[in-house]
Write a protein that holds these residues in place. Structure first.
Motif, mmCIF file in Angstrom:
data_model
loop_
_atom_site.group_PDB
_atom_site.id
_atom_site.type_symbol
_atom_site.label_atom_id
_atom_site.label_comp_id
_atom_site.label_asym_id
_atom_site.label_seq_id
_atom_site.Cartn_x
_atom_site.Cartn_y
_atom_site.Cartn_z
ATOM 1 N N HIS A 10 0.819 -1.211 0.000
ATOM 2 C CA HIS A 10 0.000 0.000 0.000
ATOM 3 C C HIS A 10 0.855 1.265 0.000
ATOM 4 O O HIS A 10 0.311 2.366 -0.007
ATOM 5 C CB HIS A 10 -0.932 0.016 1.214
ATOM 6 C CG HIS A 10 -1.998 -1.031 1.152
ATOM 7 N ND1 HIS A 10 -2.866 -1.274 2.206
ATOM 8 C CD2 HIS A 10 -2.354 -1.910 0.168
ATOM 9 C CE1 HIS A 10 -3.689 -2.252 1.876
ATOM 10 N NE2 HIS A 10 -3.406 -2.651 0.648
ATOM 11 N N GLY A 11 2.161 1.098 0.057
ATOM 12 C CA GLY A 11 3.056 2.240 0.098
ATOM 13 C C GLY A 11 3.356 2.740 1.496
ATOM 14 O O GLY A 11 4.080 3.726 1.662
ATOM 15 N N THR A 12 2.848 2.076 2.525
ATOM 16 C CA THR A 12 3.147 2.458 3.906
ATOM 17 C C THR A 12 4.592 2.096 4.232
ATOM 18 O O THR A 12 5.061 1.005 3.884
ATOM 19 C CB THR A 12 2.200 1.752 4.884
ATOM 20 O OG1 THR A 12 0.853 2.109 4.561
ATOM 21 C CG2 THR A 12 2.486 2.153 6.325
ATOM 22 N N MET A 13 5.290 3.006 4.891
ATOM 23 C CA MET A 13 6.685 2.795 5.267
ATOM 24 C C MET A 13 6.796 2.480 6.751
ATOM 25 O O MET A 13 6.063 3.044 7.576
ATOM 26 C CB MET A 13 7.510 4.047 4.960
ATOM 27 C CG MET A 13 7.630 4.352 3.498
ATOM 28 S SD MET A 13 8.669 5.813 3.209
ATOM 29 C CE MET A 13 8.806 5.736 1.423
ATOM 30 N N TYR A 14 7.738 1.591 7.059
ATOM 31 C CA TYR A 14 8.003 1.193 8.436
ATOM 32 C C TYR A 14 9.493 1.369 8.682
ATOM 33 O O TYR A 14 10.319 0.741 8.014
ATOM 34 C CB TYR A 14 7.611 -0.265 8.662
ATOM 35 C CG TYR A 14 6.199 -0.603 8.248
ATOM 36 C CD1 TYR A 14 5.149 -0.584 9.151
ATOM 37 C CD2 TYR A 14 5.912 -0.926 6.913
ATOM 38 C CE1 TYR A 14 3.846 -0.888 8.762
ATOM 39 C CE2 TYR A 14 4.624 -1.224 6.510
ATOM 40 C CZ TYR A 14 3.591 -1.203 7.428
ATOM 41 O OH TYR A 14 2.304 -1.500 7.033
ATOM 42 N N GLY A 15 9.850 2.207 9.629
ATOM 43 C CA GLY A 15 11.242 2.421 9.981
ATOM 44 C C GLY A 15 11.500 1.949 11.400
ATOM 45 O O GLY A 15 10.705 2.234 12.307
ATOM 46 N N VAL A 16 12.588 1.226 11.601
ATOM 47 C CA VAL A 16 12.923 0.691 12.927
ATOM 48 C C VAL A 16 14.345 1.101 13.282
ATOM 49 O O VAL A 16 15.259 1.019 12.449
ATOM 50 C CB VAL A 16 12.781 -0.835 12.979
ATOM 51 C CG1 VAL A 16 13.202 -1.366 14.352
ATOM 52 C CG2 VAL A 16 11.339 -1.244 12.687
ATOM 53 N N ALA A 17 14.523 1.543 14.520
ATOM 54 C CA ALA A 17 15.835 1.924 15.030
ATOM 55 C C ALA A 17 16.081 1.204 16.353
ATOM 56 O O ALA A 17 15.179 1.064 17.180
ATOM 57 C CB ALA A 17 15.916 3.435 15.241
#
Length: 215
Positions: free
Chosen positions: A145-152
């Motif tokens: 769907h184009g959703t971005m997930y960023g993890v740090a």
């Protein structure tokens, strides 16, 4: 159905260490893959322990043939002018590899100095211009769907932030570590995306008295 098999040698370099593949639809105006295939990409470092540059290749025929597309990251003079005089940071274990979006774009993080940027390719990995600054994520995923997930990874936490507008804004961070394990040192960890809204992490957390728990 397994009656016949074929093989080819993947592109890149001897002992590149932890290179990654991704695949996605053809971007607008892009080269079309053969019937039944998606455009697939392989990016990797030039050599083990000698991280001169990270190059990206493309295949339109399911890996039978590969074409060099670009040098995405480079030691010394950076590829991305936004880095200024700071060297682009990458090694054997970082997560700065392209992720395909639903429109065929490739998204990736670029780290240099104290800055983190979001880069986007719309020409099948030929170029990766920076589009905007990003939080200091270590891993990025993009769903269908184009959703971005960023993890740090920050101390004893694995912090997830989500963007639904191509990285222009991000949600407040959510700690992905199980409540019963919070506060313990986090060792190696990995991230996987299955489908829209389906994200999973695996990680080692320090055990009281020595050793690690796997979660």
């Amino acid at each position: 159905g397994g009656r016949t098999w074929s093989h080819t040698q993947a592109p890149g370099y001897v002992e590149s260490e932890n290179p990654r593949f991704t695949s996605g639809p053809t971007p607008r105006g892009g080269d079309q893959p053969v019937a039944g295939e998606r455009v697939a990409y392989w990016c990797g470092n030039t050599a083990l322990f000698v991280y001169g540059q990270r190059d990206c290749f493309r295949t339109l025929d399911g890996g039978q043939t590969w074409q060099f597309r670009s040098t995405f990251l480079r030691r010394g003079v950076p590829v991305h002018s936004q880095c200024g005089s700071s060297e682009e940071a990458f090694n054997a274990g970082d997560g700065d590899y392209p992720q395909a979006g639903p429109d065929g774009s490739l998204w990736s993080l670029v780290h240099c100095g104290s800055a983190t940027f979001l880069a986007r390719s719309t020409d099948e990995a030929a170029t990766f211009p920076v589009v905007r600054p990003a939080p200091a994520f270590e891993e990025l995923r993009v769903d269908s769907h184009g959703t971005m997930y960023g993890v740090a990874h920050q101390g004893a936490k694995l912090l997830l932030r989500v963007s639904r507008d191509s990285g222009r804004s991000w949600s407040a961070p959510t700690d992905l570590v199980a409540p019963a394990l919070r506060g313990a040192e986090i060792g190696q960890w990995a991230l996987a995306l299955r489908g829209p809204g389906q994200l999973a992490v695996a990680y080692l957390s320090a055990r009281t008295g020595g050793g690690w728990n796997g979660s």
